[in-house]
Design a protein around this motif. Structure first.
Motif, PDB file in Angstrom:
ATOM      1  N   GLY A 280      -2.463  -7.035  18.319  1.00  0.00           N
ATOM      2  CA  GLY A 280      -2.512  -6.156  19.464  1.00  0.00           C
ATOM      3  C   GLY A 280      -2.674  -4.717  19.009  1.00  0.00           C
ATOM      4  N   GLN A 281      -2.737  -3.828  19.979  1.00  0.00           N
ATOM      5  CA  GLN A 281      -2.979  -2.420  19.685  1.00  0.00           C
ATOM      6  C   GLN A 281      -1.703  -1.690  19.280  1.00  0.00           C
ATOM      7  OE1 GLN A 281      -2.610  -3.671  22.667  1.00  0.00           O
ATOM      8  NE2 GLN A 281      -1.216  -2.297  23.753  1.00  0.00           N
ATOM      9  N   GLY A 282      -0.555  -2.315  19.495  1.00  0.00           N
ATOM     10  CA  GLY A 282       0.722  -1.722  19.120  1.00  0.00           C
ATOM     11  C   GLY A 282       1.392  -1.000  20.272  1.00  0.00           C
ATOM     12  N   THR A 283       2.710  -0.996  20.244  1.00  0.00           N
ATOM     13  CA  THR A 283       3.486  -0.275  21.245  1.00  0.00           C
ATOM     14  C   THR A 283       4.601   0.487  20.535  1.00  0.00           C
ATOM     15  OG1 THR A 283       4.708  -0.489  23.347  1.00  0.00           O
ATOM     16  CG2 THR A 283       5.027  -2.243  21.726  1.00  0.00           C
ATOM     17  N   GLN A 284       4.774   1.740  20.906  1.00  0.00           N
ATOM     18  CA  GLN A 284       5.738   2.607  20.216  1.00  0.00           C
ATOM     19  C   GLN A 284       7.153   2.344  20.722  1.00  0.00           C
ATOM     20  OE1 GLN A 284       5.221   5.108  17.729  1.00  0.00           O
ATOM     21  NE2 GLN A 284       7.460   5.106  17.658  1.00  0.00           N
ATOM     22  N   VAL A 285       8.058   2.181  19.789  1.00  0.00           N
ATOM     23  CA  VAL A 285       9.490   2.102  20.087  1.00  0.00           C
ATOM     24  C   VAL A 285      10.169   3.250  19.359  1.00  0.00           C
ATOM     25  CG1 VAL A 285      11.621   0.784  19.796  1.00  0.00           C
ATOM     26  CG2 VAL A 285       9.500  -0.381  20.446  1.00  0.00           C
ATOM     27  N   THR A 286      10.850   4.095  20.109  1.00  0.00           N
ATOM     28  CA  THR A 286      11.551   5.239  19.534  1.00  0.00           C
ATOM     29  C   THR A 286      13.019   5.153  19.889  1.00  0.00           C
ATOM     30  OG1 THR A 286       9.576   6.635  19.707  1.00  0.00           O
ATOM     31  CG2 THR A 286      11.692   7.756  19.424  1.00  0.00           C
ATOM     32  N   VAL A 287      13.858   5.162  18.868  1.00  0.00           N
ATOM     33  CA  VAL A 287      15.308   5.103  19.069  1.00  0.00           C
ATOM     34  C   VAL A 287      15.870   6.461  18.676  1.00  0.00           C
ATOM     35  CG1 VAL A 287      17.458   3.898  18.584  1.00  0.00           C
ATOM     36  CG2 VAL A 287      15.258   2.655  18.509  1.00  0.00           C
TER      37      VAL A 287
END
Length: 115
Positions: free
Chosen positions: A106-113
């Motif tokens: 997939g194109q990727g999805t950002q996860v920010t913690v």
């Protein structure tokens, strides 16, 4: 050809939870493996969790007891339930499906913690 689309990323505070979803479509063999990988800034892409169509799972040591992978074979969809998130979980998360010996991403999805 296979298409892979992720959703569910975002910003969450440390200790929070997020659920990622990934739907694959196209020419998919019923025996396949779907999984999640991630790449943090300046780091190599690493495997987070995978699940075969037979139900076999793998997890990175860093996410065991915190992340759970599941799938709905009828929908060719895989999920990643992430709990007790830490700042070091911040990354772009990519969905992968291995079918007919070919990897699709997939194109990727950002996860920010972050607090």
């Amino acid at each position: 050809q296979v298409q892979v689309v992720e959703s569910g990323g975002g910003v969450v505070q440390p200790g929070g939870s997020l659920r990622l979803s990934c739907a694959a479509s196209g020419n998919i063999f019923r025996f396949n493996t779907m999984g999640w990988y991630r790449q943090g800034a300046g780091k190599q892409r690493e495997s987070v969790a995978t699940m075969s169509s037979g139900g076999t799972t793998t997890y990175a040591d860093s996410v065991k007891e915190r992340f759970t992978i599941s799938r709905d074979d009828g929908k060719n969809t895989v999920y990643l339930q992430m709990s007790s998130l830490k700042p070091e979980d911040t990354a772009v998360y990519y969905c992968n499906i291995l079918t007919y010996g070919i990897n699709y991403w997939g194109q990727g999805t950002q996860v920010t913690v972050s607090s």
